[in-house]
Scaffold this motif. Structure first.
Motif, PDB file in Angstrom:
ATOM      1  N   ILE A 234     -25.099  14.378  16.711  1.00 25.26           N
ATOM      2  CA  ILE A 234     -24.122  14.482  17.804  1.00 25.26           C
ATOM      3  C   ILE A 234     -24.557  13.659  19.017  1.00 25.26           C
TER       4      ILE A 234
ATOM      5  N   SER B 293     -20.337  18.483  28.550  1.00 24.73           N
ATOM      6  CA  SER B 293     -20.400  19.112  27.232  1.00 24.73           C
ATOM      7  C   SER B 293     -21.278  20.357  27.288  1.00 24.73           C
ATOM      8  N   PHE B 294     -20.932  21.377  26.486  1.00 26.23           N
ATOM      9  CA  PHE B 294     -21.538  22.684  26.695  1.00 26.23           C
ATOM     10  C   PHE B 294     -23.031  22.721  26.399  1.00 26.23           C
ATOM     11  N   SER B 295     -23.512  21.820  25.556  1.00 27.88           N
ATOM     12  CA  SER B 295     -24.908  21.976  25.159  1.00 27.88           C
ATOM     13  C   SER B 295     -25.856  20.923  25.726  1.00 27.88           C
TER      14      SER B 295
ATOM     15  N   THR C 244     -15.141  19.634  24.222  1.00 32.65           N
ATOM     16  CA  THR C 244     -14.248  20.613  23.589  1.00 32.65           C
ATOM     17  C   THR C 244     -14.792  22.022  23.785  1.00 32.65           C
TER      18      THR C 244
ATOM     19  N   ASP D  88     -15.288  11.285  17.972  1.00 32.91           N
ATOM     20  CA  ASP D  88     -14.779  12.649  18.135  1.00 32.91           C
ATOM     21  C   ASP D  88     -13.655  12.585  19.168  1.00 32.91           C
TER      22      ASP D  88
ATOM     23  N   VAL E  10     -11.666  13.390   9.718  1.00 30.37           N
ATOM     24  CA  VAL E  10     -12.094  14.789   9.677  1.00 30.37           C
ATOM     25  C   VAL E  10     -10.986  15.634  10.292  1.00 30.37           C
TER      26      VAL E  10
ATOM     27  N   ASP F 126     -12.863  20.826   8.027  1.00 33.49           N
ATOM     28  CA  ASP F 126     -13.869  21.507   8.852  1.00 33.49           C
ATOM     29  C   ASP F 126     -13.263  22.827   9.352  1.00 33.49           C
TER      30      ASP F 126
ATOM     31  N   PHE G 219     -16.011  26.033  13.407  1.00 33.69           N
ATOM     32  CA  PHE G 219     -16.889  27.120  13.865  1.00 33.69           C
ATOM     33  C   PHE G 219     -16.828  27.176  15.398  1.00 33.69           C
TER      34      PHE G 219
ATOM     35  N   PHE H 152     -14.111  27.598  17.292  1.00 38.19           N
ATOM     36  CA  PHE H 152     -12.853  27.132  17.883  1.00 38.19           C
ATOM     37  C   PHE H 152     -11.747  28.157  17.647  1.00 38.19           C
TER      38      PHE H 152
ATOM     39  N   GLY I  43     -19.968  22.421  11.672  1.00 35.55           N
ATOM     40  CA  GLY I  43     -20.632  22.153  12.947  1.00 35.55           C
ATOM     41  C   GLY I  43     -20.914  23.456  13.668  1.00 35.55           C
TER      42      GLY I  43
ATOM     43  N   LYS J 222     -24.146  26.754  18.949  1.00 34.09           N
ATOM     44  CA  LYS J 222     -22.939  27.455  19.413  1.00 34.09           C
ATOM     45  C   LYS J 222     -23.223  28.910  19.763  1.00 34.09           C
TER      46      LYS J 222
ATOM     47  N   HIS K 151     -27.311  18.675  16.512  1.00 36.87           N
ATOM     48  CA  HIS K 151     -27.932  17.965  17.629  1.00 36.87           C
ATOM     49  C   HIS K 151     -29.277  17.363  17.235  1.00 36.87           C
TER      50      HIS K 151
END
Ligand code: PMM
Length: 280
Positions: A25, A32-34, A67, A102, A144, A192, A195, A197, A224, A228, A264
């Motif tokens: 990623i 982005s959250f991470s 996202t 993405d 995807v 996909d 996971f 969402f 993915g 999370k 990641h």
């Protein structure tokens, strides 16, 4: 760049080489959250991507729109300006592995494909932009299709399902048929379950546990779950300290027959997969 032919053959069994592929990623977003804020400039994103390649990523996934739950959409020109220079720089530096973009926007996808991307990773399953299926058909790229309830802004508002696995599998099967009807080659489609969402932790875990029911559609399944919150909830770890959780989840996914693992940190996963392959 065309997809290598061996990657167009659907997996026959969990861990059967060359599957699962490891997708690294690269978020080129300020929020982005991470890993938000750490790779939001071209040079930093390129350096990060090169490190992922060195660590053994089979595919790079470049994203310019967050996202994460609650995130707001980004205009196409902003998103394009984030991802295209990164993809172009990676190709200029001789990175030859497949690159996915993405995005849910056909204009961003087209610019990314022009810059050297091979795959469109669309978290809206090619529903948000009506031009996406025809673009992917014309460009013969990978596509995807991910399941999501609602939009990133509202997807975590009390998601409810009767049979989450059946509903997600049926949705993805119908979306795959729709893009194939629009001209996308069947062997270019990956699915996909999305996971995180529009799903509660129990929904996410059921989708991994029963991943063989998704694989039974005949399309390779991408999973993915890296970093999370459903994983963090299990151990109480913050987003920047969930590598062990992510690795464990990815391995379960691999054993259940996932074809592509979006992570990641590709390096530790490759080592774990080598062990799993030897004894599973
Ligand atoms: N998750 C995120 C972003 N894009 N794409 C696919 N196909 N599947 C996912 O699970 C997925 C995705 C959110 O995670 P990030 O902010 O770490 O990229």
């Amino acid at each position: 760049m065309p997809l290598p032919r061996t990657w167009l053959i659907p997996p026959v069994a969990p861990l059967a080489p060359p599957w699962p592929l490891v997708m690294g990623i690269v978020n080129v977003t300020p929020d982005s959250f991470s890993d938000g804020g750490r790779h939001d400039h071209t040079d930093a994103a390129v350096a990060h991507a090169l490190r992922l390649v060195e660590d053994g990523a089979d595919i790079l996934d470049i994203g310019g729109e967050s996202t994460r739950p609650g995130a707001l959409p980004v205009p196409a020109d902003v998103e394009t300006a984030r991802v295209v220079p990164v993809i172009a720089a990676l190709r200029a530096r001789g990175v030859g592995i497949p690159v996915s973009v993405d995005t849910t926007k056909a204009a961003v996808a087209a610019a990314a494909l022009d810059a050297g991307a091979d795959i469109v990773n669309d978290v809206s399953a090619a529903t948000r932009d009506p031009d996406m299926p025809a673009l992917c058909a014309r460009r013969r790229c990978g596509l995807v299709l991910m399941h999501m309830r609602g939009t990133p802004r509202d997807m975590q508002n009390a998601p409810a399902y009767t049979d989450v696995v059946a509903e997600v599998a049926e949705y993805l099967r119908r979306r795959a048929e729709a893009v194939i009807a629009a001209g996308v080659a069947r062997e270019h489609v990956w699915i996909d379950p999305g996971f995180g969402f529009g799903k509660l932790p129990a929904h996410n875990f059921a989708l991994v546990r029963e991943l063989p029911r998704l694989a039974a559609t005949g399309y390779p399944v991408l999973l993915g779950l890296s970093r999370k919150s459903s994983l963090g909830n299990l151990t109480g770890r913050p987003v920047n300290d969930r590598e062990v959780e992510s690795l464990a989840g990815a391995l379960v996914g691999a054993l259940k027959g996932a074809a592509v693992l979006r992570v990641h940190e590709p390096g530790p996963l490759r080592r774990a997969l080598a062990v799993a392959r030897a004894m599973a």
